[in-house]
Design an enzyme around this catalytic site. Structure first.
Site, PDB file in Angstrom:
ATOM      1  N   GLU A  73       0.879  -1.315  -0.084  1.00 57.39           N
ATOM      2  CA  GLU A  73       0.121  -0.036  -0.118  1.00 57.39           C
ATOM      3  C   GLU A  73       0.932   1.217  -0.016  1.00 57.39           C
ATOM      4  O   GLU A  73       0.921   2.148   0.916  1.00 57.39           O
ATOM      5  CB  GLU A  73      -0.833   0.014   1.245  1.00 57.39           C
ATOM      6  N   GLU A  81      -5.937  -8.261   0.298  1.00 57.74           N
ATOM      7  CA  GLU A  81      -6.496  -7.829   1.690  1.00 57.74           C
ATOM      8  C   GLU A  81      -8.050  -7.503   1.209  1.00 57.74           C
ATOM      9  O   GLU A  81      -8.318  -6.927   0.317  1.00 57.74           O
ATOM     10  CB  GLU A  81      -6.024  -6.762   2.390  1.00 57.74           C
TER      11      GLU A  81
HETATM   12  C1  BGP Z   1      -4.503  -1.959   5.254  1.00 59.43           C
HETATM   13  C2  BGP Z   1      -3.224  -2.375   5.830  1.00 59.43           C
HETATM   14  C3  BGP Z   1      -3.491  -3.241   6.796  1.00 59.43           C
HETATM   15  C4  BGP Z   1      -4.708  -3.314   7.879  1.00 59.43           C
HETATM   16  C5  BGP Z   1      -5.799  -2.981   7.018  1.00 59.43           C
HETATM   17  C6  BGP Z   1      -6.930  -2.761   7.753  1.00 59.43           C
HETATM   18  O1  BGP Z   1      -4.453  -0.846   4.661  1.00 59.43           O
HETATM   19  O2  BGP Z   1      -2.616  -2.827   4.718  1.00 59.43           O
HETATM   20  O3  BGP Z   1      -2.072  -3.214   7.587  1.00 59.43           O
HETATM   21  O4  BGP Z   1      -4.451  -2.521   8.862  1.00 59.43           O
HETATM   22  O5  BGP Z   1      -5.778  -1.904   6.131  1.00 59.43           O
HETATM   23  O6  BGP Z   1      -6.834  -1.357   8.310  1.00 59.43           O
HETATM   24  P1  BGP Z   1      -7.237  -0.765   9.419  1.00 59.43           P
HETATM   25  O7  BGP Z   1      -6.424  -1.551  10.625  1.00 59.43           O
HETATM   26  O8  BGP Z   1      -6.962   0.675   9.836  1.00 59.43           O
HETATM   27  O9  BGP Z   1      -8.751  -1.006   9.794  1.00 59.43           O
END
Ligand code: BGP
Length: 466
Positions: free
Chosen positions: A159, A373
């Protein structure tokens, strides 16, 4: 009803800093987050899910629940505590042991080199704004490619857009800078150059396996059909999606991308430097990506906005508190009638379908895609070891259906990694925003399968989404 392909990967995703804990163990060096979180005083990255010690149990659970892929990241500072220089053998051994455990249980490891955790020593010298740090990243990548010959799937970065904007627009990530578009644009570009350099190195040396990059790609839609709103959505998309896909798959920025970039830069008084040699490197790498990793959770409806930047990040789960209005780009609004999570993330699976089809159309040599993800942050209720997370199952179903439909329409999607394998630490939300298939009691570190874990097991066995 959709049936996913027989060889599809039903994975679970994690990241080193969010899962491992043990931030001061095993010779690990510091990252900027350590000090940042300590000063902020809201929550600690230790023990997280204690994956550093619990990984055999997590990988056993993968096998038991049909999770045949795991996305992990290597903590750069477990290998090089200072980012460069001396190698920490304890860290190297830890990852060899982890990969051996995956192999033993037939779980394919997808390994990210950088997931938001630049070594502090390098971070303090400007992170990816400093070109010397690009060299350090490439050296670290070279070390890993050579050392971890057992890994078959690499990705360079996780990301790039959220790195740039959380660090330099929202200020929710260290070094907490707000609205600095010079830094945002330079960071995006420099990280794409570092990605390209690592890809070229990997291919020039014929390392075994595959390499790609993981982008967060959130589809942007105009709030209305007006030309102003359409333009705002175009600008938001250009910076967050098109810029990175151009860099990855064209090796240059198309005219349309540059027009948007210049407009955003001018509105925000930003300057940037792209060198000719960068484009040579990027061009060479642009046909060498074996796959694209897509992180996709939500999408945005964008309205024209001509005021100053105003942002409120909902990091508490108080529904309806998010504000996102960015000077020179637009305002992200809530669309009536669409569901959203307590953290205001819109549930709109069409966004997943649309981004997949668009990649196939706009960048036909994308090769293949893994959804690296997707998942739902939720305040899970734990009752005597039982976690009935129906809302999460509903979310997963509609998003997997969108993927099924895209596959049917010819997009080459080879796997899905649910965020997250087990509950873990969330960068700006701490521990009450749970995503896991497995509930983690952070005090005892005991794991409990949620209803969604049983649902996912059936999905992995039957490939049928229902
Ligand atoms: C993505 C990241 C993860 C994770 C996920 C959920 O952007 O790659 O590391 O954190 O989002 O986000 P959050 O934890 O802010 O809900």
């Amino acid at each position: 009803m959709y049936k996913l392909p027989e060889d599809f990967i039903f994975g679970g995703a994690t990241a080193a800093y969010q899962a491992e804990g043990a931030t001061k163990e095993g010779g690990k060096g510091a990252v900027a987050w350590d000090e940042f979180l300590e000063k902020q005083g809201r929550f600690s990255p230790d023990p997280a899910s204690d994956f550093y010690h619990q990984y055999p149990e997590d990988i056993r659970l993968c096998e038991k629940f049909g999770v045949n892929g795991i996305r992990i990241s290597i903590a750069w500072t477990r290998i090089f505590p200072d980012g460069t220089g001396a190698v920490n053998q304890e860290g190297v051994d830890f990852y060899h042991n982890l990969f051996a455990e995956c192999k033993k249980r037939n779980i394919t490891a997808f390994v990210t080199l950088h997931h938001f955790d630049t070594p502090k020593k390098l971070f303090d010298k400007g992170d990816f704004l400093n070109r010397d740090n690009l060299d350090a990243f490439v050296d670290y990548a070279a070390f890993c490619f050579k050392e971890f010959g057992e890994v078959r799937y690499w990705s360079t970065f996780n990301e790039i857009y959220p790195v740039a904007t959380n660090q330099y627009l929202l200020g929710t990530f260290p070094p907490s800078v707000k609205s600095d578009f010079s830094k945002i644009i330079q960071c995006l570009h420099n990280m794409m150059v570092a990605h390209a350099r690592a890809v070229n190195l990997f291919k020039d040396n014929n390392y075994p396996g595959e390499i790609g990059v993981v982008h967060s790609l959130e589809t942007k839609y105009p709030a209305t059909d007006s030309p102003e709103d359409r333009h705002a959505a175009f600008l938001d998309d250009a910076l967050s999606v098109r810029f990175l896909l151009d860099a990855t798959y064209l090796g240059y920025y198309s005219e349309k991308t540059m027009q948007a970039l210049e407009e955003i830069a001018e509105a925000n008084g930003a300057t940037y430097e792209f060198l000719d040699e960068d484009f040579e490197i990027m061009k060479k790498a642009s046909r060498r990506n074996d796959y694209l990793g897509i992180n996709h959770y939500q999408c945005h409806f964008v309205k024209a906005y001509d005021g100053q930047t105003q942002i409120h990040h909902n990091g508490t789960g108080d529904k309806g508190t998010s504000v996102y209005k960015v000077k020179g780009i637009g305002e992200r609004i809530y669309k009536e009638g669409l569901k959203r999570t307590d953290w205001d993330w819109l549930i709109y699976p069409e966004g997943m379908y649309d981004i997949l089809v668009r990649i196939k159309e706009d960048y036909p040599h994308y090769n293949k895609i893994y959804i690296t993800e997707n998942g739902m942050g939720y305040k899970d209720e734990f009752e005597d070891g039982v976690i009935m997370d129906e809302a999460r199952i509903d979310y997963l179903k509609v998003y997997l259906e969108a993927i099924g439909k895209a596959i049917e329409d010819g997009v080459n999607v080879k796997g899905y990694f649910l965020w997250s394998l087990m509950d873990l630490f969330s960068w700006t939300n701490g521990y009450n925003k749970r995503y896991g298939l497995f509930y983690v009691d952070f005090e005892t570190q005991k794991r409990y399968p949620k209803a969604s874990a049983y649902w996912y097991k059936r999905l992995s066995e039957t490939k049928m989404i229902n």
